[in-house]
Design an enzyme around this catalytic site. Sequence first.
Site, PDB file in Angstrom:
ATOM      1  N   GLU A 163      -0.822  15.320  50.242  1.00 44.51           N
ATOM      2  CA  GLU A 163      -0.094  15.503  51.494  1.00 44.51           C
ATOM      3  C   GLU A 163      -1.096  15.618  52.641  1.00 44.51           C
ATOM      4  O   GLU A 163      -2.053  16.343  52.549  1.00 44.51           O
ATOM      5  CB  GLU A 163       0.764  16.765  51.376  1.00 44.51           C
ATOM      6  CG  GLU A 163       1.696  16.960  52.522  1.00 44.51           C
ATOM      7  CD  GLU A 163       2.379  15.664  52.911  1.00 44.51           C
ATOM      8  OE1 GLU A 163       3.159  15.124  52.124  1.00 44.51           O
ATOM      9  OE2 GLU A 163       2.111  15.164  54.021  1.00 44.51           O
ATOM     10  N   LYS A 223      -8.120  12.407  49.507  1.00 47.40           N
ATOM     11  CA  LYS A 223      -7.632  13.625  50.167  1.00 47.40           C
ATOM     12  C   LYS A 223      -8.813  14.525  50.550  1.00 47.40           C
ATOM     13  O   LYS A 223      -8.909  14.996  51.686  1.00 47.40           O
ATOM     14  CB  LYS A 223      -6.667  14.356  49.227  1.00 47.40           C
ATOM     15  CG  LYS A 223      -6.274  15.728  49.662  1.00 47.40           C
ATOM     16  CD  LYS A 223      -5.391  15.734  50.885  1.00 47.40           C
ATOM     17  CE  LYS A 223      -5.158  17.165  51.337  1.00 47.40           C
ATOM     18  NZ  LYS A 223      -4.319  17.281  52.489  1.00 47.40           N
ATOM     19  N   PHE A 275     -13.417  25.854  62.871  1.00 50.55           N
ATOM     20  CA  PHE A 275     -12.161  25.468  62.215  1.00 50.55           C
ATOM     21  C   PHE A 275     -11.783  26.495  61.163  1.00 50.55           C
ATOM     22  O   PHE A 275     -12.625  27.160  60.575  1.00 50.55           O
ATOM     23  CB  PHE A 275     -12.239  24.058  61.612  1.00 50.55           C
ATOM     24  CG  PHE A 275     -13.308  23.850  60.563  1.00 50.55           C
ATOM     25  CD1 PHE A 275     -13.178  24.380  59.280  1.00 50.55           C
ATOM     26  CD2 PHE A 275     -14.443  23.097  60.851  1.00 50.55           C
ATOM     27  CE1 PHE A 275     -14.158  24.175  58.316  1.00 50.55           C
ATOM     28  CE2 PHE A 275     -15.436  22.889  59.892  1.00 50.55           C
ATOM     29  CZ  PHE A 275     -15.293  23.440  58.624  1.00 50.55           C
ATOM     30  N   CYS A 279      -7.374  24.333  54.156  1.00 50.81           N
ATOM     31  CA  CYS A 279      -7.878  23.120  53.501  1.00 50.81           C
ATOM     32  C   CYS A 279      -9.339  22.780  53.771  1.00 50.81           C
ATOM     33  O   CYS A 279     -10.077  22.481  52.836  1.00 50.81           O
ATOM     34  CB  CYS A 279      -7.025  21.934  53.929  1.00 50.81           C
ATOM     35  SG  CYS A 279      -5.437  21.966  53.116  1.00 50.81           S
TER      36      CYS A 279
HETATM   37  C1  UDX Z   1      -1.031  23.544  49.505  1.00 52.23           C
HETATM   38  C2  UDX Z   1      -1.665  22.743  48.411  1.00 52.23           C
HETATM   39  O1  UDX Z   1      -0.920  22.822  47.285  1.00 52.23           O
HETATM   40  C3  UDX Z   1      -3.096  23.069  48.266  1.00 52.23           C
HETATM   41  O2  UDX Z   1      -3.699  22.362  47.252  1.00 52.23           O
HETATM   42  C4  UDX Z   1      -3.658  22.675  49.553  1.00 52.23           C
HETATM   43  O3  UDX Z   1      -5.027  22.664  49.518  1.00 52.23           O
HETATM   44  C5  UDX Z   1      -3.132  23.609  50.604  1.00 52.23           C
HETATM   45  O4  UDX Z   1      -1.786  23.402  50.676  1.00 52.23           O
HETATM   46  P1  UDX Z   1       0.204  25.605  50.152  1.00 52.23           P
HETATM   47  O5  UDX Z   1       1.545  25.004  50.054  1.00 52.23           O
HETATM   48  O6  UDX Z   1      -0.388  25.745  51.502  1.00 52.23           O
HETATM   49  O7  UDX Z   1      -0.820  24.798  49.232  1.00 52.23           O
HETATM   50  O8  UDX Z   1       0.095  26.955  49.359  1.00 52.23           O
HETATM   51  P2  UDX Z   1       1.047  28.206  49.417  1.00 52.23           P
HETATM   52  O9  UDX Z   1       1.719  28.293  50.723  1.00 52.23           O
HETATM   53  O10 UDX Z   1       0.231  29.323  48.892  1.00 52.23           O
HETATM   54  O11 UDX Z   1       2.182  27.833  48.357  1.00 52.23           O
HETATM   55  C6  UDX Z   1       2.008  27.712  46.992  1.00 52.23           C
HETATM   56  C7  UDX Z   1       3.214  28.348  46.291  1.00 52.23           C
HETATM   57  O12 UDX Z   1       3.147  28.089  44.890  1.00 52.23           O
HETATM   58  C8  UDX Z   1       3.311  29.857  46.454  1.00 52.23           C
HETATM   59  O13 UDX Z   1       4.541  30.183  47.055  1.00 52.23           O
HETATM   60  C9  UDX Z   1       3.237  30.396  45.012  1.00 52.23           C
HETATM   61  O14 UDX Z   1       4.069  31.522  44.795  1.00 52.23           O
HETATM   62  C10 UDX Z   1       3.701  29.194  44.215  1.00 52.23           C
HETATM   63  N1  UDX Z   1       3.255  29.190  42.817  1.00 52.23           N
HETATM   64  C11 UDX Z   1       1.951  29.306  42.515  1.00 52.23           C
HETATM   65  C12 UDX Z   1       4.191  29.040  41.807  1.00 52.23           C
HETATM   66  O15 UDX Z   1       5.389  28.955  42.060  1.00 52.23           O
HETATM   67  N2  UDX Z   1       3.763  28.976  40.508  1.00 52.23           N
HETATM   68  C13 UDX Z   1       2.451  29.096  40.166  1.00 52.23           C
HETATM   69  O16 UDX Z   1       2.115  29.044  38.989  1.00 52.23           O
HETATM   70  C14 UDX Z   1       1.514  29.267  41.220  1.00 52.23           C
HETATM   71  C1  UDX Z   2      -5.619  19.782  57.988  1.00 51.54           C
HETATM   72  C2  UDX Z   2      -5.522  18.257  58.078  1.00 51.54           C
HETATM   73  O1  UDX Z   2      -5.434  17.878  59.457  1.00 51.54           O
HETATM   74  C3  UDX Z   2      -4.309  17.753  57.314  1.00 51.54           C
HETATM   75  O2  UDX Z   2      -4.253  16.337  57.324  1.00 51.54           O
HETATM   76  C4  UDX Z   2      -4.409  18.252  55.878  1.00 51.54           C
HETATM   77  O3  UDX Z   2      -3.267  17.859  55.130  1.00 51.54           O
HETATM   78  C5  UDX Z   2      -4.534  19.753  55.850  1.00 51.54           C
HETATM   79  O4  UDX Z   2      -5.670  20.165  56.621  1.00 51.54           O
HETATM   80  P1  UDX Z   2      -4.439  21.829  59.160  1.00 51.54           P
HETATM   81  O5  UDX Z   2      -5.453  22.665  58.454  1.00 51.54           O
HETATM   82  O6  UDX Z   2      -3.009  22.233  59.090  1.00 51.54           O
HETATM   83  O7  UDX Z   2      -4.504  20.329  58.634  1.00 51.54           O
HETATM   84  O8  UDX Z   2      -4.812  21.799  60.720  1.00 51.54           O
HETATM   85  P2  UDX Z   2      -5.727  20.896  61.671  1.00 51.54           P
HETATM   86  O9  UDX Z   2      -4.903  20.536  62.837  1.00 51.54           O
HETATM   87  O10 UDX Z   2      -6.393  19.812  60.954  1.00 51.54           O
HETATM   88  O11 UDX Z   2      -6.804  21.960  62.179  1.00 51.54           O
HETATM   89  C6  UDX Z   2      -7.746  22.556  61.304  1.00 51.54           C
HETATM   90  C7  UDX Z   2      -8.652  23.470  62.082  1.00 51.54           C
HETATM   91  O12 UDX Z   2      -9.553  22.720  62.906  1.00 51.54           O
HETATM   92  C8  UDX Z   2      -7.946  24.433  63.025  1.00 51.54           C
HETATM   93  O13 UDX Z   2      -8.555  25.700  62.983  1.00 51.54           O
HETATM   94  C9  UDX Z   2      -8.125  23.790  64.384  1.00 51.54           C
HETATM   95  O14 UDX Z   2      -8.054  24.705  65.433  1.00 51.54           O
HETATM   96  C10 UDX Z   2      -9.496  23.186  64.241  1.00 51.54           C
HETATM   97  N1  UDX Z   2      -9.743  22.062  65.153  1.00 51.54           N
HETATM   98  C11 UDX Z   2      -9.028  20.910  65.037  1.00 51.54           C
HETATM   99  C12 UDX Z   2     -10.721  22.170  66.139  1.00 51.54           C
HETATM  100  O15 UDX Z   2     -11.376  23.204  66.256  1.00 51.54           O
HETATM  101  N2  UDX Z   2     -10.948  21.103  66.968  1.00 51.54           N
HETATM  102  C13 UDX Z   2     -10.239  19.943  66.863  1.00 51.54           C
HETATM  103  O16 UDX Z   2     -10.514  19.008  67.648  1.00 51.54           O
HETATM  104  C14 UDX Z   2      -9.248  19.845  65.863  1.00 51.54           C
END
Ligand code: UDX
Ligand code: UDX
Length: 465
Positions: A163, A223, A275, A279
């Site tokens: 994603e 990714k 940042f 991720c």
């Molecule tokens: C996602 C991606 O999966 C991760 O790899 C990426 O790098 C960041 O984004 P995200 O959706 O942000 O993760 O994570 P989080 O909001 O923590 O949600 C994960 C959910 O999975 C939690 O609600 C947790 O309770 C659930 N979970 C975890 C299960 O239901 N079963 C498990 O065994 C482990």
């Molecule tokens: C990122 C990737 O953009 C997305 O494609 C991936 O799936 C998940 O990781 P996210 O972490 O939600 O998304 O936010 P993003 O908008 O990328 O910003 C990441 C961090 O970089 C933030 O702290 C943001 O403030 C910082 N940032 C971003 C800067 O400092 N300068 C910039 O120009 C852009």
Amino acid sequence: MTTINKICCIGAGYVGGPTMAVIAKKCPHINVTVVDMNQQKIDLWNGNNLDELPVFEPGLKEIVAKTRNKNLFFSTDVTTAIKDAQIIFISVNTPTKTYGAGKGMAADLKYIELCARQIADIATEEKIVVEKSTLPVKTAQTIKTILENSGNKFKFQILSNPEFLAEGTAIADLENADRVLIGGDHHTKEGFEAMNALSSIYENWIPRERIIMTNLWSSELSKLTANAFLAQRVSSINSISALCEATGADVNEVARAIGADSRIGSKFLKSSVGFGGSCFQKDILNLVYICRTLNLNEVADYWQGVIDINDYQKRRFAENIIHTLFNTVAGKKLTFLGWAFKKVTNDTRETAAMYVADYLIEETAFVHTYDPKVTETQILTDLNYIGTRSEELNKKHLKIETDPYEACRNSHAIAILTEWDEFVTYDWERIYQNMKKPAFLFDGRNLLDKDKLTKIGFVVYQIGK
Ligand code: UDX
Ligand code: UDX
């Protein structure tokens, strides 16, 4: 090709929740069940108050309101969901390991393995299993091995479908994705069919030419690489911000000038306090770890540099505050405006704010924080997570405020950590009047109008200026 009409997703977090909501909206003919082991989270997803969904994303609650209990369901019943679904998405978190081999570097795959074992035990027929979580290259092979050698030994197709949504714009990113990436075993008939089955879901709203099919490993690595490249741009401009400050150039002007070159492009060139997010750091650490284990040390060092600059930027910001406040912040009240890792999200994972706060509190400052979306519990949890000092001491030195004007009252300095739009609209005259003088403002996001604030009387520092 079998028509897909039942899917499920394990993990109702920042990725699983919004992604499945958009699939439900775009595909009314598909029943989408999102399961999570966390009962409290599921209760919030099912709650009457749509303002309390566990994930805050503009446009999300409207979609949930329209689809929930029609073709979008939230539940803790993992068994039924797995049994019924034709396609199972795995969207559980994959944090950086905090123990054992690869500690602090590699991704912790224990939740992924747990999911694979659950699927193997429960499934009573062949399924397509889709990795949505960001995973190290070749994790699909691990999932495949577990699935095919335990439980009922059905043949599973494993796909990688990372994603790319960014938080705060998740719904728009999902509805109008630049691309959808599907990695699979495209040389076999079954693999190819599975890829097409997954593609058929996205084709309900994404033009076919934007759906990219690759082999599994390429998809997994893409990714990590995409996030590493994005983070690298931020570290690149942040490294230049230090040079600008030392020489009198303006980083915004530099960013504009280089971004006008269409080969470079203007996006992701905003200098900041560093940042954050779940991720960037995690994925680069993972990339570095993979390279080290493959003896590609020069490659590992190269990407490690992106993280080093990010740490340097956070430290530099904190040190600048101390230095400017006459080399001491001991016992002083400092105000943080913003705690989330960026605007329009309540997510604080790896936010620069917590590291800057930690640094200043180590100098015995009192940090008063206001963030429009982040809860008090979360802010304290973040600081405790760093683990520099006791929870009692953290609580004494980090106060959470619900009113920005109160947060700034009698403060020696304000630091902007998140670029929330509302900060621009504040009555800065009034804030200035109630502060200790000289009143300092450290703008870690280059958000505010420096000239206007200087005219009021503030001593203003902006990154890269
Ligand atoms: C996602 C991606 O999966 C991760 O790899 C990426 O790098 C960041 O984004 P995200 O959706 O942000 O993760 O994570 P989080 O909001 O923590 O949600 C994960 C959910 O999975 C939690 O609600 C947790 O309770 C659930 N979970 C975890 C299960 O239901 N079963 C498990 O065994 C482990
Ligand atoms: C990122 C990737 O953009 C997305 O494609 C991936 O799936 C998940 O990781 P996210 O972490 O939600 O998304 O936010 P993003 O908008 O990328 O910003 C990441 C961090 O970089 C933030 O702290 C943001 O403030 C910082 N940032 C971003 C800067 O400092 N300068 C910039 O120009 C852009």
